[in-house]
Design an enzyme around this catalytic site. Sequence first.
Site, PDB file in Angstrom:
ATOM      1  N   LYS A  92       0.847  -1.201   0.000  1.00 57.14           N
ATOM      2  CA  LYS A  92       0.000   0.000   0.000  1.00 57.14           C
ATOM      3  C   LYS A  92       0.876   1.243   0.000  1.00 57.14           C
ATOM      4  CE  LYS A  92      -2.218   1.771   3.712  1.00 57.14           C
ATOM      5  NZ  LYS A  92      -2.129   3.247   3.668  1.00 57.14           N
ATOM      6  N   ASP A 152      -3.517   4.283  -1.567  1.00 58.19           N
ATOM      7  CA  ASP A 152      -4.388   4.774  -0.487  1.00 58.19           C
ATOM      8  C   ASP A 152      -4.317   6.293  -0.470  1.00 58.19           C
ATOM      9  OD1 ASP A 152      -5.999   4.912   1.719  1.00 58.19           O
ATOM     10  OD2 ASP A 152      -4.440   4.328   3.152  1.00 58.19           O
ATOM     11  N   LYS A 184      -7.043   8.351  -0.726  1.00 59.73           N
ATOM     12  CA  LYS A 184      -8.238   8.909  -0.053  1.00 59.73           C
ATOM     13  C   LYS A 184      -8.714  10.182  -0.748  1.00 59.73           C
ATOM     14  CE  LYS A 184      -6.891   7.059   4.465  1.00 59.73           C
ATOM     15  NZ  LYS A 184      -5.462   6.785   4.234  1.00 59.73           N
ATOM     16  N   ASP A 238     -13.025  15.469  -3.332  1.00 59.40           N
ATOM     17  CA  ASP A 238     -13.024  16.799  -3.948  1.00 59.40           C
ATOM     18  C   ASP A 238     -14.369  16.931  -4.667  1.00 59.40           C
ATOM     19  OD1 ASP A 238     -12.225  19.233  -5.313  1.00 59.40           O
ATOM     20  OD2 ASP A 238     -10.145  18.573  -5.142  1.00 59.40           O
ATOM     21  N   THR A 245      -9.766   4.455  11.116  1.00 60.85           N
ATOM     22  CA  THR A 245      -9.601   3.579  12.288  1.00 60.85           C
ATOM     23  C   THR A 245      -8.930   4.285  13.470  1.00 60.85           C
ATOM     24  OG1 THR A 245      -7.590   2.728  11.259  1.00 60.85           O
ATOM     25  CG2 THR A 245      -9.587   1.410  10.997  1.00 60.85           C
ATOM     26  N   ARG A 275       3.202  -0.182  10.637  1.00 65.06           N
ATOM     27  CA  ARG A 275       4.305  -0.095  11.603  1.00 65.06           C
ATOM     28  C   ARG A 275       4.706  -1.417  12.255  1.00 65.06           C
ATOM     29  NH1 ARG A 275       1.537   5.205  13.997  1.00 65.06           N
ATOM     30  NH2 ARG A 275      -0.237   4.035  13.127  1.00 65.06           N
TER      31      ARG A 275
HETATM   32  O1  LIG Z   1      -9.095   4.063   8.346  1.00 64.22           O
HETATM   33  C1  LIG Z   1      -7.919   3.974   7.947  1.00 64.22           C
HETATM   34  C2  LIG Z   1      -7.558   4.138   6.629  1.00 64.22           C
HETATM   35  C3  LIG Z   1      -6.244   3.990   6.263  1.00 64.22           C
HETATM   36  N1  LIG Z   1      -5.306   3.698   7.177  1.00 64.22           N
HETATM   37  C4  LIG Z   1      -3.916   3.537   6.705  1.00 64.22           C
HETATM   38  O2  LIG Z   1      -3.479   2.196   6.999  1.00 64.22           O
HETATM   39  C5  LIG Z   1      -2.136   2.198   7.451  1.00 64.22           C
HETATM   40  C6  LIG Z   1      -2.086   1.632   8.832  1.00 64.22           C
HETATM   41  O3  LIG Z   1      -0.759   1.688   9.307  1.00 64.22           O
HETATM   42  P1  LIG Z   1      -0.326   1.152  10.745  1.00 64.22           P
HETATM   43  O4  LIG Z   1       1.106   1.578  10.830  1.00 64.22           O
HETATM   44  O5  LIG Z   1      -0.499  -0.350  10.710  1.00 64.22           O
HETATM   45  O6  LIG Z   1      -1.184   1.805  11.773  1.00 64.22           O
HETATM   46  C7  LIG Z   1      -1.644   3.641   7.348  1.00 64.22           C
HETATM   47  O7  LIG Z   1      -0.992   3.773   6.096  1.00 64.22           O
HETATM   48  C8  LIG Z   1      -2.907   4.481   7.344  1.00 64.22           C
HETATM   49  O8  LIG Z   1      -2.783   5.649   6.572  1.00 64.22           O
HETATM   50  C9  LIG Z   1      -5.654   3.541   8.492  1.00 64.22           C
HETATM   51  O9  LIG Z   1      -4.798   3.281   9.364  1.00 64.22           O
HETATM   52  N2  LIG Z   1      -6.965   3.666   8.847  1.00 64.22           N
END
Ligand SMILES: O=c1ccn([C@@H]2O[C@H](COP(=O)(O)O)[C@@H](O)[C@H]2O)c(=O)[nH]1
Length: 236
Positions: A38, A65, A67, A70, A122, A213
Amino acid sequence: MPEPISPRDRLIVALDMASTDEAERLIARIGDAASFYKIGYRLGYAGGLALAERLVRDGHKVFLDLKLHDIGNTVEEGVQSLAGIGATFLTVHAYPQTMRAAAAGRDKAGTGLKILGVTVLTSYDDADAREAGYASSVADLVAARAAAAGAIGIDGIVCSAAEAPQVRAILGPDRLIVTPGIRPAGAEIGDQKRVVTPAEAMRAGVDHVVVGRPITGAADPRDVARRIVDEMAAAL
Ligand SMILES: O=c1ccn([C@@H]2O[C@H](COP(=O)(O)O)[C@@H](O)[C@H]2O)c(=O)[nH]1
């Protein structure tokens, strides 16, 4: 019924890094333990779209991703431009006007790009939703946005795996549920608030998990990726 997805292809590794060199080093270390990557804001604005094309050429799957959100015309044209990259998924915010425009751009491009609507991030809980001016709970907002995505013909949605059973009942078996906020037991949660383990996500009916992460910050990213895939395989 949708095609079965292998446990390895269910894992999407978030390449939230500062440069394409760094991302390519991580991908090399992960090797065949993951197949799906991603690209979000950080890498996307630092050469990530060219990297996406290279990854697709090398046989990887790519999730853009970005998002998008507009006015409709801008979203539709943006989706048409991005569709040429060969990515599998592209996110837009799950507002009806935005999703309709994205679906129109997708259909005009005709490349097979799938659009995912981001319902509620999230990193949000009910208090964050209230602070942003919403009277509904996160669960109700996710359900309403999932219903709109389904009615508009969006390919899937992004939510927490905590909402997946409710969302699956709304969307049926053919739409995708993709869930960030995934943490193996004991991993640092960071800024995520609606967190679920890889195994729980599978049991909740999720199609793909997004993990950043816990993998990118690990001493041995390949080992963490393999453990996540094994945990999902055991739960399916
Ligand atoms: O609702 C959302 C939408 C996108 N993300 C993205 O996913 C990854 C999560 O990364 P972690 O390091 O595992 O927390 C990150 O790129 C976010 O931009 C999300 O977390 N929640």
